[in-house]
Design an enzyme around this catalytic site. Structure first.
Site, PDB file in Angstrom:
ATOM      1  N   HIS A 122       0.815  -1.231   0.000  1.00 16.30           N
ATOM      2  CA  HIS A 122       0.000   0.000   0.000  1.00 16.30           C
ATOM      3  C   HIS A 122       0.847   1.280   0.000  1.00 16.30           C
ATOM      4  O   HIS A 122       0.306   2.372  -0.145  1.00 16.30           O
ATOM      5  CB  HIS A 122      -0.927   0.034   1.217  1.00 16.30           C
ATOM      6  CG  HIS A 122      -1.955  -1.055   1.227  1.00 16.30           C
ATOM      7  ND1 HIS A 122      -2.787  -1.291   0.160  1.00 16.30           N
ATOM      8  CD2 HIS A 122      -2.269  -1.992   2.169  1.00 16.30           C
ATOM      9  CE1 HIS A 122      -3.573  -2.323   0.443  1.00 16.30           C
ATOM     10  NE2 HIS A 122      -3.283  -2.765   1.654  1.00 16.30           N
ATOM     11  N   ASP A 243      -4.998 -12.541   3.560  1.00 19.30           N
ATOM     12  CA  ASP A 243      -6.234 -12.033   4.145  1.00 19.30           C
ATOM     13  C   ASP A 243      -7.470 -12.282   3.280  1.00 19.30           C
ATOM     14  O   ASP A 243      -8.575 -11.857   3.645  1.00 19.30           O
ATOM     15  CB  ASP A 243      -6.105 -10.544   4.517  1.00 19.30           C
ATOM     16  CG  ASP A 243      -5.342  -9.725   3.495  1.00 19.30           C
ATOM     17  OD1 ASP A 243      -5.078 -10.247   2.395  1.00 19.30           O
ATOM     18  OD2 ASP A 243      -5.016  -8.560   3.789  1.00 19.30           O
TER      19      ASP A 243
HETATM   20 ZN   LIG Z   1      -4.425  -6.972   2.808  1.00 19.32          ZN
END
Ligand SMILES: [Zn+2]
Length: 308
Positions: A122, A243
């Site tokens: 990110h 995830d």
């Molecule tokens: Zn993630």
């Protein structure tokens, strides 16, 4: 030759506030799960600033270093925190991927997994976000291209969140194919199919909430794998987030541990066909401790099978 696993105790020194999902215990559980495996264990070096400059401007690197608190935490984004150990952890994480690329391209390991945190996918060029400080996967890509002189590399990101940082850092990079699948809608909100990069080398694969293994496999077989084979990368980098697992608390996909083994095995097979099996994988997300440890182990075991 054995699969290499790169890590460093400093990555456990990046501490987040009580209740934060990206916590020290994640890496502890992973290291415990990998303990019985017959791996080449490598201590991650600190990245050099010259490495980081391949993806971040100098003022951003300085800003991260200067944001280190002497005690407690400093919040640098809605959900990104730094503790006194965070700078060293981030430099080890970046150093791990650089060393892993050197090992795999230098013939010291057939493939490698970086068990590191903070994660990286990110982090944009000048923005830390989503638990990430430096763009580890994009750094691995740039290091392979610019330092080792490869002509084509691919990044495959199967974390449940969009790899907006990797996309940002490699947006203009015609030598890098970026394939990222993500739950949509979900934070950070980007990752639509029309985000294709300056040279049409970015493939976004949005997956609806509830997407299970069968639909994920079909999407990768229809979209991701043909693009990979057509691009013919000389190295495959994996942003390995776990995830999308059905037990994960931060998202709503329904992948099983077997699905993570499957996608890893497929990428190993494609790497075998295209680039001598060369894969560098780096840890991104995954927040249910047991699912994370189990899926990471399954991922590394597939890398090990491919290394034989
Ligand atoms: Zn993630």
């Amino acid at each position: 030759m054995k699969t290499a696993v790169l890590t460093h105790a400093d990555c456990l020194g990046h501490v987040t506030p009580e209740g934060h999902p990206e916590r020290v215990a994640r890496l502890e559980h992973i290291l415990h799960a990998l303990e019985p495996l017959d791996l080449q264990r490598v201590t991650a070096p600190l990245a050099a600033d010259d490495d980081l400059l391949r993806i971040h401007p100098e003022r951003y690197i300085r800003e991260i270093r200067d944001s280190r608190p002497t005690e407690g935490f400093r919040q640098i984004d809605g959900d990104t925190f730094m503790s006194p150990g965070s700078v060293d952890a981030a430099y080890r994480a970046a150093g791990a991927v650089v060393r892993a690329v050197d090992m795999v391209l230098g013939g010291e390991a057939p493939n490698a997994f970086c068990a590191i945190r903070p994660p990286g996918h990110h982090a944009e060029r000048e923005t830390a976000m989503g638990f990430c400080l430096f763009g580890n996967a994009a750094l691995a890509a740039k290091h392979a291209l610019d330092h080792h002189g490869l002509d084509r590399i691919a990044v495959v990101d199967f974390d449940v969140h969009h790899g907006n940082g990797t996309q940002d850092l490699l947006w203009d990079e015609a030598r890098a194919l970026v394939i990222t699948s993500q739950q949509m809608p979900l934070w950070p909100g980007s990752g639509r199919p029309d985000e294709t990069g300056a040279h049409d080398t970015i493939l976004n694969i949005p997956l609806a909430p509830g997407t299970g293994g069968a639909e994920m496999r079909a999407a990768y077989e229809a979209q991701a794998f043909p693009r990979l084979r057509a691009f013919k990368p000389e190295l495959i980098i994996i942003s390995a987030g776990f995830d999308a697992h059905q037990d994960d608390p931060l998202a709503n996909l329904n992948w099983s541990t077997d699905d993570f083994a499957w996608i890893t095995a497929q990428l190993c097979r494609i790497a075998d066909e295209l680039c001598g099996g060369r894969i560098v994988s780096t840890l991104e997300g995954g927040y249910d401790l047991n699912a994370l440890a189990e899926a990471t182990r399954a991922h590394v075991e597939e890398l090990m099978k491919a290394a034989r």
